[in-house]
Structures are given as structure tokens and as C-alpha cells.
Write a protein that holds these residues in place. Structure first.
Motif, mmCIF file in Angstrom:
data_model
loop_
_atom_site.group_PDB
_atom_site.id
_atom_site.type_symbol
_atom_site.label_atom_id
_atom_site.label_comp_id
_atom_site.label_asym_id
_atom_site.label_seq_id
_atom_site.Cartn_x
_atom_site.Cartn_y
_atom_site.Cartn_z
ATOM 1 N N ILE A 171 0.873 -1.173 0.000
ATOM 2 C CA ILE A 171 0.000 0.000 0.000
ATOM 3 C C ILE A 171 0.905 1.216 0.000
ATOM 4 N N GLN A 172 0.879 1.961 -1.078
ATOM 5 C CA GLN A 172 1.775 3.111 -1.234
ATOM 6 C C GLN A 172 0.980 4.405 -1.236
ATOM 7 N N HIS A 173 1.150 5.217 -0.185
ATOM 8 C CA HIS A 173 0.573 6.560 -0.155
ATOM 9 C C HIS A 173 1.548 7.528 -0.810
ATOM 10 N N ALA A 174 1.184 8.781 -0.852
ATOM 11 C CA ALA A 174 1.967 9.774 -1.581
ATOM 12 C C ALA A 174 3.367 9.931 -0.999
ATOM 13 N N LEU A 175 4.328 10.118 -1.893
ATOM 14 C CA LEU A 175 5.692 10.489 -1.530
ATOM 15 C C LEU A 175 5.975 11.863 -2.119
ATOM 16 N N ARG A 176 6.640 12.699 -1.361
ATOM 17 C CA ARG A 176 7.003 14.024 -1.842
ATOM 18 C C ARG A 176 8.481 14.015 -2.240
ATOM 19 N N GLU B 71 1.954 9.091 -10.454
ATOM 20 C CA GLU B 71 0.869 9.059 -9.475
ATOM 21 C C GLU B 71 1.392 9.133 -8.037
ATOM 22 N N ILE B 72 2.545 8.535 -7.764
ATOM 23 C CA ILE B 72 3.052 8.485 -6.389
ATOM 24 C C ILE B 72 3.220 9.884 -5.814
ATOM 25 N N THR B 73 3.683 10.821 -6.613
ATOM 26 C CA THR B 73 3.899 12.181 -6.114
ATOM 27 C C THR B 73 2.637 13.046 -6.184
#
Length: 486
Positions: free
Chosen positions: A317-322, A350-352
Motif C-alpha cells: 500500500i503506497q501513499h503519496a511520496l514528496r 501518481e506516487i507524487t
């Protein structure tokens, strides 16, 4: 037999089959992006399916699972926007606390912790670790089992005094190594590490319980204060995992796990970790699956987890990374490559760009194959989001079925005797016989007297002997006078 985690924009539910939940997992994302909400949602779903859960409550937010959620909250409204009915619910919770303030205490012994984990907790190098191992071996050979850090300190003092003899039998030990262990032991005590050691001992199977309604108990460790000593926190959770592997029997493939273990702030376990420790964690994660235990690491980036361990984590489960720096951008690239490709989703982009509460998910399907990555909204938890009050926590603690078992303290001398006898029974040795409590003034029997004693007066026997002798002399004298006169 699955737990619902998220829903795509098209209305597709992404769920993890319970039969694959012991294949471990990973929850990642920057601070404030929704990792705790995802953890709470999964914990609630596992509990509803009858699976007990253990999680470290680092910020205190997870305690909200013990209270009913708010049907008028923004999360409930978001659930309605997803076309789902929000059903508020509270879940059975057991609070634990290493320090014994916000939950039942968890205690073990220095001997049960073992030299490897204790050495990691004390931040020892290889040479110092060897000295600690020699100490444990010597104590085992002499049936001198150590319960607390004070017991360990006394053993170190004795080791220093008999260092030459011990070195001849067990191998060379330097005074510098012993001194370093003693200094680090003091630092650990200052940080509160001594609370972990004592009586009664913690039974790891008490984490695997269900409530009267069949729902799994959610065991929450109060870790806000524990986080001030990150090494103690990391090694303590590693010890719990080790105990689960040691105690639980082989289970093979089950319809659902016996226990799901969430390791929050998992990067603390691997920061500056020696190669041997990483190998130990990798082996433990790989083998504990056969015991019916699922382990889920929670951290900011997949890069926080060594590759050998990361390869064991089936669900992601990958939430946002800045990504503000080149290093951050490399982490985003690594996170994107960890998912099975879905041509309809540009994972790296999408990750960012994920919003709070959104995530990219890939789970194992019924056949054990990772599903293609999907972008989802995490389904809202049914319990309260945010901590419960101190009064509510205290009421739950008072009503705990385990309170009588753990919520008491033995006096130091009695605790040592109980512990020593339990260890001796396990090894077929006779128990230590307690002759009685130490009373004030008992020390005098061990102190020699340097004050000269006054001469003792004549005894009654001496007096009677004197009277008899005097009578005999008088009778003899009278006989002699009679003879002279006659």
C-alpha cells in the motif's frame, strides 16, 4: 474471507484474501498522507474477521478503534461518496505499555532476552557482544539466571573480578569491553529500559485472543514514550516477533492468520543495523509465515527496508511520496518499480500526485500472485479516527480480563526467587528454598564483635560444686579434730 481495503474510481473493491494475509505486507508514504488510517482500516477488518492484531500506537491515534466512529464525520461522508454505507463500530482492544502507565505492563527477563538482542539494545560491537555472550554462558553453567538489569550489573562486576579465570575457560575478555557494557547499561536504564525486565513474565500467546463475539482482539502498544528510545522500541518489537516464532507451532497454510503484526516506524529496526541483524530479521520474516503470523511494516519509503526483507512482503500500500531532492526522486523511482505494471496507471507520476487518503495498492490474489497496481481511495475506518480520552482508556484497562494476571508488582527479593525457581524447574534442578523474610537486625549474625565481653559470673552449677567442696573440707576437718582429742 477477505478484507476490503480500498475502492477504485470505477467502483472496484480492492481486497486482500485472508488466506494470503500471512504473506506479509508494506504500508508506505510521507507523513500525513494516510498511513495510520490505512493501518486502522486493516486492523478493524482483520478484527471483524476474527483475526487478532498487534500494533504499536506511536502517536496515540490508533486507540480510537476502541470507540464508535462518528456517522457525521467527513470520513463517513467520503464513504457515502464512494457509494458505501458507513457503519460506525467500536472494536475490542487490549492496551499494553512497557512502562505500565497506559496499559498492562510487558515484562521479561534478561536471561530470556538473550545476549544477541540485548547486545543490539546496548549498541555493542562484535568484541563487546562476545563478552556478553560469555557472561550469559557462564551464568547458564552456574545456574545463576539473571532477571533484571541490576542482576546483570552484579554479574558484570563478578566477571571483572574473575576475568583471568573466566578467560582461561571461555575465551579472552577485556576489561574495556566489560566497562563499555556497564556504561551502555546505565544509559539504557536512564531511558527506562529497566521497565522491561521483571515479574510476572509476559505470555506471548495472550496476544492471540478473540472476544466473546468472535472478533479478534486488537492489541495496542502505547509507544509514544517508548519512541524516545528508538533502539529499545525496535529491539523490543523484534523480541516479540522472535517469541512468536519460538512459541507458536507450525501451522502451514491457514484460511486466515493466527495473528497480524504491524511494525510501525519500521525504519528504526534497520538504521545502522549490522549485516547479522538484517539476516536475522529476513530469516524471521520468512519463517514466521509458517506459524500463521502476518507481518506488515509501516514506514515512509520502501527504501527504508532492506531488499532481502522487502522481497518477502507480498502486499503493498503506497501513499503519496514528496520528491524535493534527488534522493527523494530515487526513492519514488524505486517505489514505482516495486509494483506489478498496470498500463493504465503511470505509477511514478501518481506516487507524487496522490491526495491524502489515496493510495496505490497491489495485493496477493487467491493463487498468491501479486495483482496489478490500482489507484484507490482507502475505505474509512468504522471506529473513531483519533485518540480516545484518558478516562475511556482507563475504563477499558480496568475491565481487561488480563488485569489480574499482569497488573501487580512483586517485591524485588520475591520476584528473584520466583524467577530463579521457574528457571531451575525448567532445567530439572532443585528449587531454591526460601528460609524466611529478611528481618531488621539479621545482618548482625554476619558481623564479628570487636568489643571485649565482661567476665561471666559463676553459674548455679559452680555454686553447688563450691558448697559441696566446702562441706567435704569441713567434714574432713571435724574428723581430724576428733582424732586429735581422742
Amino acid at each position: 474471507m477477505q478484507i476490503d481495503i480500498g475502492q477504485t474510481k470505477s467502483g472496484k473493491t480492492i481486497a486482500l484474501p485472508l488466506a494470503r494475509a500471512n504473506r506479509h505486507g508494506l504500508i508506505t508514504g510521507s507523513t500525513g498522507m494516510g498511513k495510520t488510517t490505512s493501518l486502522q482500516r486493516m486492523a478493524e477488518e482483520f478484527s471483524a474477521a476474527g483475526v487478532p492484531v498487534f500494533a504499536a500506537d506511536v502517536k496515540g491515534d490508533l486507540s480510537g478503534v476502541a470507540a464508535t466512529g462518528d456517522a457525521e464525520s467527513p470520513l463517513a461522508a467520503r464513504c457515502g461518496a464512494l457509494g458505501r454505507q458507513f457503519t460506525a463500530s467500536a472494536f475490542p482492544v487490549q492496551f499494553w505499555d512497557l512502562f505500565g502507565h497506559d496499559g498492562l505492563p510487558i515484562r521479561t527477563s534478561v536471561h530470556a532476552m538473550g545476549p544477541e538482542l540485548l547486545g543490539r539494545m546496548l549498541r555493542l560491537n562484535e568484541t563487546q557482544q562476545g563478552a556478553l555472550s560469555v557472561l550469559f554462558k557462564r551464568c547458564e553453567d552456574n545456574a545463576d539466571f539473571k532477571l533484571t538489569l541490576d542482576d546483570l550489573r552484579w554479574a558484570l562486576d563478578d566477571l571483572m573480578e574473575n576475568r583471568e579465570d573466566v578467560s582461561k575457560r571461555y575465551g579472552h575478555i577485556t576489561a574495556a569491553s566489560i566497562a563499555t557494557i556497564q556504561r551502555n547499561l546505565l544509559a539504557l536504564e536512564v531511558q527506562g529500559g529497566g521497565h522491561l525486565f521483571g515479574e510476572p513474565p509476559f505470555d506471548i500467546t495472550d496476544l492471540i485472543r478473540t472476544g466473546p463475539d468472535g472478533r479478534g482482539i486488537i492489541n495496542l502498544l502505547a509507544a509514544d514514550q517508548l519512541m524516545e528510545c528508538p533502539k529499545l522500541y525496535a529491539v523490543f518489537l523484534l523480541w516479540l516477533l522472535t517469541e512468536l516464532f519460538r512459541v507458536l507451532p507450525e501451522a502451514g497454510d491457514l484460511d486466515k492468520p493466527k495473528l497480524v503484526f504491524f511494525f510501525d516506524e519500521a525504519h528504526l529496526l534497520f538504521t545502522d543495523a549490522p549485516k547479522e541483524l538484517v539476516q536475522q530479521v529476513e530469516r524471521l520474516v520468512r519463517l514466521v509465515r509458517s506459524k500463521g503470523v502476518g507481518v506488515y511494516f509501516v514506514t515512509q519509503s520502501p527504501a527504508d527496508i532492506p531488499d532481502t526483507v522487502l522481497a518477502q512482503l507480498g502486499s503493498r500500500i503506497q501513499h503519496a511520496l514528496r520528491a524535493y531532492t534527488p534522493k527523494d526522486q530515487r526513492m519514488v523511482k524505486a517505489a514505482a518499480q516495486a509494483f506489478r505494471e498496470n498500463r493504465g496507471i503511470d505509477v511514478k507520476a501518481e506516487i507524487t500526485a496522490l491526495a491524502v487518503g489515496e493510495a496505490l495498492i497491489s495485493v496477493l490474489d487467491e493463487t498468491g500472485i501479486p495483482t496489478k497496481v490500482e489507484k484507490v481511495d482507502i475505505l474509512p475506518p468504522a471506529g473513531q479516527v483519533g485518540p480516545i480520552s484518558a478516562i475511556e482508556r482507563r475504563a477499558i484497562m480496568e475491565a481487561s480480563a488480563l488485569r489480574k494476571k499482569y497488573a501487580y508488582d512483586l517485591p524485588e527479593g520475591e520476584a528473584s526467587t520466583v524467577f530463579a525457581n521457574r528457571m531451575r524447574r525448567d532445567r530439572g534442578l532443585p528449587e531454591v528454598v526460601k528460609t524466611g523474610d529478611w528481618q531488621p537486625g539479621d545482618f548482625r549474625q554476619f558481623v564479628p564483635s570487636f568489643v571485649p565481653e565482661a567476665p561471666a559470673g559463676p553459674s548455679r552449677l559452680d555454686h553447688l560444686t563450691g558448697v559441696l567442696v566446702s562441706g567435704l573440707i569441713a567434714a574432713g576437718g571435724l574428723t581430724y579434730l576428733t582424732w586429735l582429742v581422742g
